[in-house]
Design a protein around this motif. Structure first.
Motif, mmCIF file in Angstrom:
data_model
loop_
_atom_site.group_PDB
_atom_site.id
_atom_site.type_symbol
_atom_site.label_atom_id
_atom_site.label_comp_id
_atom_site.label_asym_id
_atom_site.label_seq_id
_atom_site.Cartn_x
_atom_site.Cartn_y
_atom_site.Cartn_z
ATOM 1 N N GLY A 59 20.450 44.063 44.032
ATOM 2 C CA GLY A 59 20.556 42.982 45.160
ATOM 3 C C GLY A 59 21.532 41.754 44.769
ATOM 4 O O GLY A 59 22.040 41.411 45.995
ATOM 5 N N GLY A 60 22.632 41.712 43.449
ATOM 6 C CA GLY A 60 23.693 40.891 43.444
ATOM 7 C C GLY A 60 22.813 39.458 43.488
ATOM 8 O O GLY A 60 23.813 38.392 43.824
ATOM 9 N N ASN A 61 21.751 39.927 42.670
ATOM 10 C CA ASN A 61 21.088 37.714 42.561
ATOM 11 C C ASN A 61 21.282 37.934 41.152
ATOM 12 O O ASN A 61 21.800 38.398 39.947
ATOM 13 N N GLY A 62 21.946 36.560 40.662
ATOM 14 C CA GLY A 62 22.141 36.164 39.870
ATOM 15 C C GLY A 62 23.240 36.366 38.969
ATOM 16 O O GLY A 62 23.417 36.931 37.767
ATOM 17 N N CYS A 63 24.574 36.511 39.443
ATOM 18 C CA CYS A 63 25.228 37.357 39.142
ATOM 19 C C CYS A 63 26.070 36.141 38.412
ATOM 20 O O CYS A 63 26.482 35.102 38.663
ATOM 21 N N ARG A 64 27.067 36.954 37.982
ATOM 22 C CA ARG A 64 28.236 36.064 37.088
ATOM 23 C C ARG A 64 29.321 36.992 37.382
ATOM 24 O O ARG A 64 29.833 38.454 37.062
ATOM 25 N N ARG A 65 30.949 35.931 37.956
ATOM 26 C CA ARG A 65 32.070 36.877 38.162
ATOM 27 C C ARG A 65 32.793 36.561 36.875
ATOM 28 O O ARG A 65 33.551 35.915 36.786
ATOM 29 N N TYR A 66 33.714 37.668 36.666
ATOM 30 C CA TYR A 66 34.973 38.177 35.655
ATOM 31 C C TYR A 66 36.311 38.481 36.757
ATOM 32 O O TYR A 66 36.333 38.782 37.317
ATOM 33 N N LYS A 67 37.293 37.789 36.165
ATOM 34 C CA LYS A 67 38.666 37.949 37.499
ATOM 35 C C LYS A 67 39.598 38.039 35.869
ATOM 36 O O LYS A 67 39.695 37.301 35.611
ATOM 37 N N LEU A 68 39.797 39.101 36.080
ATOM 38 C CA LEU A 68 41.282 39.903 35.371
ATOM 39 C C LEU A 68 42.700 39.522 36.460
ATOM 40 O O LEU A 68 42.437 40.469 36.932
ATOM 41 N N ASP A 69 43.003 38.789 35.618
ATOM 42 C CA ASP A 69 44.688 38.615 36.702
ATOM 43 C C ASP A 69 45.269 39.642 35.328
ATOM 44 O O ASP A 69 45.837 39.784 34.614
ATOM 45 N N VAL A 70 45.588 41.018 35.998
ATOM 46 C CA VAL A 70 46.403 41.658 35.173
ATOM 47 C C VAL A 70 47.802 42.049 35.263
ATOM 48 O O VAL A 70 48.363 42.163 36.565
ATOM 49 N N HIS A 71 48.792 41.615 34.599
ATOM 50 C CA HIS A 71 50.516 41.701 34.651
ATOM 51 C C HIS A 71 50.671 43.080 34.029
ATOM 52 O O HIS A 71 50.495 42.690 33.120
ATOM 53 N N ARG A 72 51.379 43.884 34.838
ATOM 54 C CA ARG A 72 51.887 44.683 33.938
ATOM 55 C C ARG A 72 53.921 44.316 33.521
ATOM 56 O O ARG A 72 53.968 43.882 34.973
ATOM 57 N N LYS A 73 53.843 44.092 32.838
ATOM 58 C CA LYS A 73 55.253 43.224 32.226
ATOM 59 C C LYS A 73 56.359 44.155 32.581
ATOM 60 O O LYS A 73 56.674 45.729 33.574
ATOM 61 N N GLY A 74 57.470 43.214 33.735
ATOM 62 C CA GLY A 74 59.229 44.500 33.530
ATOM 63 C C GLY A 74 59.573 44.803 33.370
ATOM 64 O O GLY A 74 59.586 45.029 32.097
ATOM 65 N N SER A 75 60.548 45.781 33.219
ATOM 66 C CA SER A 75 61.637 45.961 32.618
ATOM 67 C C SER A 75 62.311 45.235 31.423
ATOM 68 O O SER A 75 62.383 44.242 32.645
ATOM 69 N N SER A 76 62.363 45.047 30.230
ATOM 70 C CA SER A 76 63.108 44.453 29.297
ATOM 71 C C SER A 76 64.577 44.558 29.333
ATOM 72 O O SER A 76 65.109 43.386 29.405
ATOM 73 N N GLU A 77 65.279 44.858 30.960
ATOM 74 C CA GLU A 77 66.567 45.264 30.864
ATOM 75 C C GLU A 77 67.254 45.016 32.090
ATOM 76 O O GLU A 77 66.072 44.759 33.314
ATOM 77 N N ALA A 78 68.179 43.939 32.178
ATOM 78 C CA ALA A 78 68.210 43.521 33.369
ATOM 79 C C ALA A 78 69.259 44.600 34.307
ATOM 80 O O ALA A 78 69.890 44.517 34.242
#
Length: 141
Positions: A59-78
């Motif tokens: 029912g969604g009682n007694g919840c703990r939230r986990y937030k993941l800020d997922v970053h995917r790196k961009g190219s290392s070549e400019a």
């Protein structure tokens, strides 16, 4: 209560899976039950916020939230994503035609043109700066 985590992924990561395990029911951001790994689609140079809730009941009682800020790196070549030269309000052709992997171009600007504009757009995750035009004299010969 919210737990916050940063996740850095390599540019080469084609698929990012989040597998959460808990003795309590796992729910997604919209309250949907999570079953098995969750695939997160993140383009190179971008980020995606993923929210997971672990609750004491369905029912969604007694919840703990986990937030993941997922970053995917961009190219290392400019690289540039766009290079446009205009003179007197008209586009000027690049020689050779624009290609992100080409680093030297020639443009012929009409003598009568009062001004010339160069628009250089960096590929996602990068930036553009102009160092010097001193070498232009050398390349024009």
């Amino acid at each position: 209560e919210v737990q916050f985590y940063m996740v850095d992924c390599a540019e080469q990561a084609n698929k990012i899976e989040v597998l959460a395990e808990s003795i309590f029911p796992l729910l997604g951001k919209e309250g949907e039950a999570l079953d098995g790994p969750q695939v997160v689609e993140v383009k190179p140079g971008d980020a995606q916020l993923v929210t997971i809730r672990a609750c004491t009941d369905a029912g969604g009682n007694g919840c703990r939230r986990y937030k993941l800020d997922v970053h995917r790196k961009g190219s290392s070549e400019a690289l540039l994503s766009q290079l446009i030269v205009t003179s007197g309000g008209s586009d000027i052709s690049l020689s050779p035609p624009f290609d992100p992997s080409v680093s030297l171009y020639r443009v012929d600007i009409p003598f009568s043109s009062p001004s010339t504009n160069v628009v250089a757009v960096a590929a996602k995750g990068g930036f553009v700066s102009f160092e010097s035009f001193k070498s232009a004299e050398f390349h024009s010969r």
